[in-house]
Design a protein around this motif. Sequence first.
Motif, PDB file in Angstrom:
ATOM      1  N   GLY A  63      77.209  51.228  22.211  1.00  0.00           N
ATOM      2  CA  GLY A  63      77.694  52.563  21.909  1.00  0.00           C
ATOM      3  C   GLY A  63      77.824  52.784  20.416  1.00  0.00           C
ATOM      4  O   GLY A  63      77.677  51.863  19.612  1.00  0.00           O
ATOM      5  N   GLY A  64      78.086  54.026  20.049  1.00  0.00           N
ATOM      6  CA  GLY A  64      78.248  54.331  18.636  1.00  0.00           C
ATOM      7  C   GLY A  64      78.169  55.820  18.402  1.00  0.00           C
ATOM      8  O   GLY A  64      78.268  56.615  19.339  1.00  0.00           O
ATOM      9  N   SER A  65      78.004  56.167  17.140  1.00  0.00           N
ATOM     10  CA  SER A  65      77.912  57.566  16.733  1.00  0.00           C
ATOM     11  C   SER A  65      76.507  57.868  16.267  1.00  0.00           C
ATOM     12  O   SER A  65      75.907  57.074  15.532  1.00  0.00           O
ATOM     13  CB  SER A  65      78.910  57.852  15.614  1.00  0.00           C
ATOM     14  OG  SER A  65      80.237  57.661  16.057  1.00  0.00           O
ATOM     15  N   VAL A  66      76.005  59.022  16.660  1.00  0.00           N
ATOM     16  CA  VAL A  66      74.650  59.417  16.306  1.00  0.00           C
ATOM     17  C   VAL A  66      74.596  60.932  16.206  1.00  0.00           C
ATOM     18  O   VAL A  66      75.403  61.637  16.827  1.00  0.00           O
ATOM     19  CB  VAL A  66      73.657  58.879  17.360  1.00  0.00           C
ATOM     20  CG1 VAL A  66      73.880  59.530  18.708  1.00  0.00           C
ATOM     21  CG2 VAL A  66      72.220  59.029  16.901  1.00  0.00           C
ATOM     22  N   GLN A  67      73.664  61.436  15.443  1.00  0.00           N
ATOM     23  CA  GLN A  67      73.478  62.873  15.361  1.00  0.00           C
ATOM     24  C   GLN A  67      72.644  63.370  16.531  1.00  0.00           C
ATOM     25  O   GLN A  67      71.873  62.607  17.136  1.00  0.00           O
ATOM     26  CB  GLN A  67      72.799  63.238  14.047  1.00  0.00           C
ATOM     27  CG  GLN A  67      73.701  63.053  12.833  1.00  0.00           C
ATOM     28  CD  GLN A  67      73.110  63.678  11.582  1.00  0.00           C
ATOM     29  OE1 GLN A  67      71.901  63.716  11.426  1.00  0.00           O
ATOM     30  NE2 GLN A  67      73.969  64.153  10.703  1.00  0.00           N
ATOM     31  N   GLN A 105      82.020  53.694  23.813  1.00  0.00           N
ATOM     32  CA  GLN A 105      82.074  55.094  23.389  1.00  0.00           C
ATOM     33  C   GLN A 105      80.742  55.533  22.793  1.00  0.00           C
ATOM     34  O   GLN A 105      80.157  54.834  21.954  1.00  0.00           O
ATOM     35  CB  GLN A 105      83.187  55.289  22.355  1.00  0.00           C
ATOM     36  CG  GLN A 105      83.302  56.699  21.826  1.00  0.00           C
ATOM     37  CD  GLN A 105      83.769  57.692  22.882  1.00  0.00           C
ATOM     38  OE1 GLN A 105      84.618  57.379  23.708  1.00  0.00           O
ATOM     39  NE2 GLN A 105      83.220  58.906  22.830  1.00  0.00           N
ATOM     40  N   VAL A 106      80.298  56.702  23.211  1.00  0.00           N
ATOM     41  CA  VAL A 106      79.118  57.344  22.639  1.00  0.00           C
ATOM     42  C   VAL A 106      79.563  58.694  22.083  1.00  0.00           C
ATOM     43  O   VAL A 106      80.159  59.497  22.798  1.00  0.00           O
ATOM     44  CB  VAL A 106      78.009  57.548  23.688  1.00  0.00           C
ATOM     45  CG1 VAL A 106      76.884  58.412  23.126  1.00  0.00           C
ATOM     46  CG2 VAL A 106      77.471  56.196  24.149  1.00  0.00           C
ATOM     47  N   THR A 107      79.297  58.914  20.809  1.00  0.00           N
ATOM     48  CA  THR A 107      79.670  60.164  20.151  1.00  0.00           C
ATOM     49  C   THR A 107      78.433  60.772  19.518  1.00  0.00           C
ATOM     50  O   THR A 107      77.755  60.119  18.712  1.00  0.00           O
ATOM     51  CB  THR A 107      80.740  59.924  19.081  1.00  0.00           C
ATOM     52  OG1 THR A 107      81.888  59.318  19.692  1.00  0.00           O
ATOM     53  CG2 THR A 107      81.149  61.248  18.450  1.00  0.00           C
ATOM     54  N   VAL A 108      78.122  62.010  19.890  1.00  0.00           N
ATOM     55  CA  VAL A 108      76.951  62.708  19.371  1.00  0.00           C
ATOM     56  C   VAL A 108      77.429  63.927  18.600  1.00  0.00           C
ATOM     57  O   VAL A 108      78.091  64.801  19.161  1.00  0.00           O
ATOM     58  CB  VAL A 108      76.001  63.128  20.499  1.00  0.00           C
ATOM     59  CG1 VAL A 108      74.734  63.755  19.912  1.00  0.00           C
ATOM     60  CG2 VAL A 108      75.640  61.932  21.374  1.00  0.00           C
TER      61      VAL A 108
END
Length: 124
Positions: free
Chosen positions: A9-13, A119-122
């Motif tokens: 998981g992570g943050s991505v645009q 967590q996945v944050t877009v």
Amino acid sequence: QVELVESGGGSVQAGGSLRLSCAASKHIGSGKSMGWFRQAPGKEREGVAFIYMGGGSAYYADSVKGRFTISQDIAENTVYLQMNSLKPEDTAMYYCVAGSVVVSLFDPYEYDYWGQGTQVTVSS
């Protein structure tokens, strides 16, 4: 008892990609099911993608069809979720699940084992 450990998981645009992994502590035999649920704050838990181990048949929520791909590595007791063309509405905690006798893949009560979540944050 089977432990499931998620990673990736992570943050991505928006428009980006992530690959989630779920490693099981024991062999998940053919015919059993593994997959992913997700839950965003204030929303109900949603089935995302599921696969029957050994057979390879995969099933997806309409919201992710054509963008997400679930796959398996039986030798490594691992399933993957490749997520492409991510959208802000994909933002959620993603949980790996495994079940022995699953009739209704998208019913969370059918699954015996759950991971801790990743967590996945877009962002838009």
